[in-house]
Design a protein around this motif. Structure first.
Motif, PDB file in Angstrom:
ATOM      1  N   ALA A 157      62.175  73.880  62.803  1.00  0.00           N
ATOM      2  CA  ALA A 157      62.050  72.635  62.039  1.00  0.00           C
ATOM      3  C   ALA A 157      62.558  71.451  62.851  1.00  0.00           C
ATOM      4  N   ALA A 158      63.673  71.647  63.547  1.00  0.00           N
ATOM      5  CA  ALA A 158      64.221  70.567  64.376  1.00  0.00           C
ATOM      6  C   ALA A 158      63.258  70.200  65.497  1.00  0.00           C
ATOM      7  N   HIS A 159      62.643  71.209  66.090  1.00  0.00           N
ATOM      8  CA  HIS A 159      61.682  70.960  67.174  1.00  0.00           C
ATOM      9  C   HIS A 159      60.488  70.145  66.694  1.00  0.00           C
ATOM     10  N   PHE A 160      59.860  70.579  65.614  1.00  0.00           N
ATOM     11  CA  PHE A 160      58.654  69.886  65.163  1.00  0.00           C
ATOM     12  C   PHE A 160      58.962  68.512  64.574  1.00  0.00           C
ATOM     13  N   SER A 161      60.161  68.326  64.056  1.00  0.00           N
ATOM     14  CA  SER A 161      60.500  67.030  63.455  1.00  0.00           C
ATOM     15  C   SER A 161      60.559  65.905  64.477  1.00  0.00           C
ATOM     16  N   VAL A 162      60.780  66.230  65.745  1.00  0.00           N
ATOM     17  CA  VAL A 162      60.890  65.181  66.762  1.00  0.00           C
ATOM     18  C   VAL A 162      59.596  65.008  67.560  1.00  0.00           C
ATOM     19  N   GLN A 163      58.538  65.695  67.152  1.00  0.00           N
ATOM     20  CA  GLN A 163      57.238  65.516  67.798  1.00  0.00           C
ATOM     21  C   GLN A 163      56.500  64.336  67.154  1.00  0.00           C
ATOM     22  N   THR A 164      55.481  63.860  67.815  1.00  0.00           N
ATOM     23  CA  THR A 164      54.721  62.699  67.334  1.00  0.00           C
ATOM     24  C   THR A 164      53.313  63.107  66.927  1.00  0.00           C
ATOM     25  N   PRO A 165      52.915  62.795  65.683  1.00  0.00           N
ATOM     26  CA  PRO A 165      51.537  63.108  65.285  1.00  0.00           C
ATOM     27  C   PRO A 165      50.545  62.268  66.077  1.00  0.00           C
ATOM     28  N   ASN A 166      49.431  62.875  66.446  1.00  0.00           N
ATOM     29  CA  ASN A 166      48.456  62.187  67.291  1.00  0.00           C
ATOM     30  C   ASN A 166      47.713  61.073  66.575  1.00  0.00           C
ATOM     31  N   GLY A 167      47.559  61.199  65.275  1.00  0.00           N
ATOM     32  CA  GLY A 167      46.765  60.216  64.544  1.00  0.00           C
ATOM     33  C   GLY A 167      45.305  60.625  64.506  1.00  0.00           C
ATOM     34  N   GLN A 168      44.647  60.323  63.389  1.00  0.00           N
ATOM     35  CA  GLN A 168      43.248  60.685  63.217  1.00  0.00           C
ATOM     36  C   GLN A 168      42.483  59.508  62.629  1.00  0.00           C
ATOM     37  N   GLU A 169      41.237  59.744  62.299  1.00  0.00           N
ATOM     38  CA  GLU A 169      40.389  58.700  61.737  1.00  0.00           C
ATOM     39  C   GLU A 169      40.146  58.953  60.252  1.00  0.00           C
ATOM     40  N   ALA A 170      39.979  57.870  59.509  1.00  0.00           N
ATOM     41  CA  ALA A 170      39.705  57.965  58.075  1.00  0.00           C
ATOM     42  C   ALA A 170      38.223  57.740  57.818  1.00  0.00           C
ATOM     43  N   ASP A 171      37.689  58.430  56.828  1.00  0.00           N
ATOM     44  CA  ASP A 171      36.286  58.260  56.466  1.00  0.00           C
ATOM     45  C   ASP A 171      36.096  56.879  55.841  1.00  0.00           C
ATOM     46  N   PRO A 172      35.242  56.030  56.412  1.00  0.00           N
ATOM     47  CA  PRO A 172      35.088  54.665  55.904  1.00  0.00           C
ATOM     48  C   PRO A 172      34.519  54.593  54.495  1.00  0.00           C
ATOM     49  N   SER A 173      33.935  55.681  54.024  1.00  0.00           N
ATOM     50  CA  SER A 173      33.362  55.667  52.675  1.00  0.00           C
ATOM     51  C   SER A 173      34.421  55.769  51.589  1.00  0.00           C
TER      52      SER A 173
END
Length: 238
Positions: free
Chosen positions: A121-137
């Motif tokens: 949990a400590a390891h993943f908590s300090v990682q950065t999400p890459n970000g994605q795209e949202a459906d424009p609809s």
């Protein structure tokens, strides 16, 4: 289908605070506070300090599904990069201990100790999400519901617990949502609404936390379109 990023700086004109009026905003805020205050926080098993470096050394199996540094590339499997450590500890323990059903995860975590879980949990908590795209609809309606809720239907603003940018409130146990796969988010909302995200005890009571009870109540008030719209908006959050 073209997809676009959701910009979180400022509000579009039609989503301004003024366009909703002080009374509606106040009603939504009071509703949200009432839901939160009405649920007692579950006492977490005494926290064990996690070591991010030790967690990184134990995370090889996790990356097969959750991706490098917790950025899953498969929509059905959640992004866990940047997720609050307390929330990850709680969920993995519940899966390990049979409180939350997960046929794929349970065999993977059944032999983990509480220290193993704390380190991961400590390891993943300090990682950065890459970000994605949202459906424009769909994302614009999702943004409206996420930020303001719908007081007329008893739906509080998601931002009240999950933060304006979807980063959660780790100290309160409210999870981060930003950049989560829309497919995964919709599945969780559907499960909450159906009362199956957590197993039940011998008395038929949910084995989820009081926070999960809040989510179940809210999810039941969301339409299928609401869930789709919210999931799309959340996927595009930065």
């Amino acid at each position: 289908m073209r997809r676009r990023s959701v910009q979180l700086t400022g509000y579009p004109a039609r989503l301004s605070w003024e366009s909703y009026g002080p009374m509606r905003i106040a009603a939504t805020a009071l509703l949200t506070l009432g839901l939160i205050a009405g649920a007692a926080r579950a006492a977490e098993t005494p926290a064990i300090a996690g070591d991010p470096a030790a967690g990184a050394a134990k995370a090889a199996t996790c990356t097969a599904c959750h991706g490098v540094n917790g950025n899953s590339v498969t929509p059905e499997w959640p992004v866990i990069a940047g997720q609050g450590a307390a929330y990850v500890r709680d969920q993995v323990r519940r899966i390990r201990d049979g409180q939350r059903p997960s046929p794929l995860m349970q065999p993977m975590v059944k032999d983990l100790t509480d220290q193993d879980i704390a380190d991961l949990a400590a390891h993943f908590s300090v990682q950065t999400p890459n970000g994605q795209e949202a459906d424009p609809s769909y994302w614009a309606e999702g943004q409206k519901l996420y930020r303001f809720g719908d007081a007329a239907r008893g739906i509080p603003a998601c931002a009240a617990c999950h933060g304006p940018n979807g980063r959660g409130i780790p100290a309160a146990g409210y999870p981060a949502l930003q950049a989560q796969h829309s497919v995964y988010t919709m599945k969780q909302l559907d499960d909450y609404a159906a009362g199956v995200r957590y197993n039940k005890d011998a008395q038929g009571r949910s084995m989820g936390s009081p926070n999960a009870e809040i989510m179940a109540t809210i999810a039941q008030r969301l339409t299928a379109e609401d869930r789709r719209n919210l999931a799309s908006y959340i996927q595009g959050m930065r």
